[in-house]
Design an enzyme around this catalytic site. Structure first.
Site, PDB file in Angstrom:
ATOM      1  N   LYS A  68      35.496  33.962  46.644  1.00  0.00           N
ATOM      2  CA  LYS A  68      34.536  33.855  47.821  1.00  0.00           C
ATOM      3  C   LYS A  68      34.919  32.485  48.771  1.00  0.00           C
ATOM      4  O   LYS A  68      35.822  31.794  48.513  1.00  0.00           O
ATOM      5  CB  LYS A  68      33.391  34.053  47.724  1.00  0.00           C
ATOM      6  CG  LYS A  68      32.840  35.276  47.183  1.00  0.00           C
ATOM      7  CD  LYS A  68      31.352  35.492  47.443  1.00  0.00           C
ATOM      8  CE  LYS A  68      31.088  37.150  47.106  1.00  0.00           C
ATOM      9  NZ  LYS A  68      29.815  37.509  46.684  1.00  0.00           N
ATOM     10  N   ARG A  77      30.598  38.393  38.027  1.00  0.00           N
ATOM     11  CA  ARG A  77      31.208  39.546  38.600  1.00  0.00           C
ATOM     12  C   ARG A  77      32.660  38.921  39.226  1.00  0.00           C
ATOM     13  O   ARG A  77      32.647  38.070  40.220  1.00  0.00           O
ATOM     14  CB  ARG A  77      30.495  39.925  39.498  1.00  0.00           C
ATOM     15  CG  ARG A  77      31.259  41.213  40.466  1.00  0.00           C
ATOM     16  CD  ARG A  77      30.262  41.606  41.787  1.00  0.00           C
ATOM     17  NE  ARG A  77      30.786  42.928  42.372  1.00  0.00           N
ATOM     18  CZ  ARG A  77      31.403  42.778  43.393  1.00  0.00           C
ATOM     19  NH1 ARG A  77      32.152  41.338  43.473  1.00  0.00           N
ATOM     20  NH2 ARG A  77      32.065  43.602  43.953  1.00  0.00           N
TER      21      ARG A  77
HETATM   22  N1  PMM Z   1      29.608  40.498  46.577  1.00  0.00           N
HETATM   23  C1  PMM Z   1      30.308  41.364  47.042  1.00  0.00           C
HETATM   24  C2  PMM Z   1      30.196  42.906  46.648  1.00  0.00           C
HETATM   25  N2  PMM Z   1      29.404  43.112  45.837  1.00  0.00           N
HETATM   26  N3  PMM Z   1      27.586  42.350  44.172  1.00  0.00           N
HETATM   27  C3  PMM Z   1      26.662  41.614  43.680  1.00  0.00           C
HETATM   28  N4  PMM Z   1      25.619  41.650  42.885  1.00  0.00           N
HETATM   29  N5  PMM Z   1      26.890  40.146  44.121  1.00  0.00           N
HETATM   30  C4  PMM Z   1      27.763  39.710  45.015  1.00  0.00           C
HETATM   31  O1  PMM Z   1      27.541  38.595  45.472  1.00  0.00           O
HETATM   32  C5  PMM Z   1      28.516  40.929  45.574  1.00  0.00           C
HETATM   33  C6  PMM Z   1      28.468  41.967  45.304  1.00  0.00           C
HETATM   34  C7  PMM Z   1      31.522  41.074  47.829  1.00  0.00           C
HETATM   35  O2  PMM Z   1      32.647  40.460  47.382  1.00  0.00           O
HETATM   36  P1  PMM Z   1      34.060  41.611  47.263  1.00  0.00           P
HETATM   37  O3  PMM Z   1      34.268  42.311  48.448  1.00  0.00           O
HETATM   38  O4  PMM Z   1      34.684  40.809  46.589  1.00  0.00           O
HETATM   39  O5  PMM Z   1      33.686  42.761  46.049  1.00  0.00           O
END
Ligand code: PMM
Length: 286
Positions: free
Chosen positions: A225, A265
């Site tokens: 991020k 994650r």
């Molecule tokens: N951030 C993204 C997508 N899904 N889900 C949860 N639970 N928490 C998060 O902070 C989150 C998420 C955005 O990141 P990506 O585009 O790299 O998947």
């Protein structure tokens, strides 16, 4: 409280004796961190299986980018992207989570074998979401969210980010419970980068104990991020691109695991799988 007790267990999912690793498969052409690479069912399933061989305990499948400024995909397109990948991975025995704000996508994913619904809006984007998850008896990730980010980092003003995120998450958890989702199936997530700047994200990571006090297992999603780019920026202030933030991501994974996070994650699983194992070994040391 030691971190093992704080970490908790989510009913309906396997139990791990350490912080779990959730690998990310974005079936999107435009995710900020791995956009377009897995935008094909076969490639996405293969990538998910690869993440499992690298040490992922769960695989989170998403068909809609949530990056700031992203436009929403329509329901039919999201279903087309997500369902075959969920089915493909679940049929191989993978514990699949579906990253969606739509009740229909959650329902069909659960029917296709998903074990967990991860809704970045915490049930706010689609009023049918909480009833659908409750009816299915599925576990649910409630992320801290202040609205869609189209048009920039809106609603990101806080007097005390930690207290406000805790209070707002608490209110969402109450709503989710009132909607019939069982308390032992709720996971909370501070929503790093969502209506938050780098300082906010770092404050939240410094105070994960306050989030754990909500009494639910905690998911931390720092992977690649923006705040990591800011921390790593060189003297001329240029942040490294998203794919060069994996070592920093693994550092956050170790810190989160050490503070009792239930899961992290991440896009690049290998380093984080090592990090959570080291954290577990330190925890278990005399
Ligand atoms: N951030 C993204 C997508 N899904 N889900 C949860 N639970 N928490 C998060 O902070 C989150 C998420 C955005 O990141 P990506 O585009 O790299 O998947």
């Amino acid at each position: 409280m030691n971190s093992e007790r704080r970490r908790g267990h989510v009913a309906g999912l396997p139990t791990w004796d350490r912080c779990a690793v959730m690998g990310v498969v974005n079936v999107t052409p435009d995710s900020f961190s791995d956009g377009g690479r897995w935008f094909d069912t076969t490639a996405a399933v293969k990538h998910g299986l690869h993440l499992v061989t690298e040490g992922a305990d769960l695989v989170d499948v998403g068909g809609e980018s949530t990056r700031p400024g992203a436009t929403r995909v329509d329901e039919a397109e999201e279903l087309k992207r997500v369902i075959p990948v969920v089915r493909g991975l679940a049929s191989e025995g993978v514990t699949v989570s579906v990253d969606t704000m739509r009740a229909s996508v959650a329902e069909q994913s659960l029917a296709a074998g998903a074990a967990l619904v991860n809704d970045v809006s915490g049930g706010l984007a689609d009023p049918a979401m909480i009833p659908a998850v409750a009816a299915a008896g599925a576990p649910f990730v409630v992320m801290h969210w202040r609205g869609f980010l189209e048009g920039g980092n809106v609603r990101g003003t806080y007097a005390d980010v930690v207290s406000e995120v805790v209070d707002e998450l608490h209110a969402r958890v109450e709503a989710v419970l009132a909607g019939g989702i069982a308390p032992d199936r709720i996971v909370v997530d501070p929503g790093l980068g969502f209506s938050k700047d780098s300082e906010h994200d770092l404050s939240l990571l410094a105070h994960l104990d306050r989030l754990s006090e909500l009494g639910h297992p905690l998911l931390v999603a720092a992977s690649r991020k923006r705040f990591l780019g800011r921390v790593l920026a060189g003297p001329e202030g240029a942040p490294p691109p998203a794919r060069e933030r994996d070592a920093a991501t693994a550092a956050v994974s170790a810190l989160a695991a050490h503070q009792g996070a239930w899961a992290v994650r991440v896009h690049e699983v290998r380093a984080t799988a090592d990090a959570v194992r080291v954290a577990r070994a330190v925890e278990g040391a005399q």
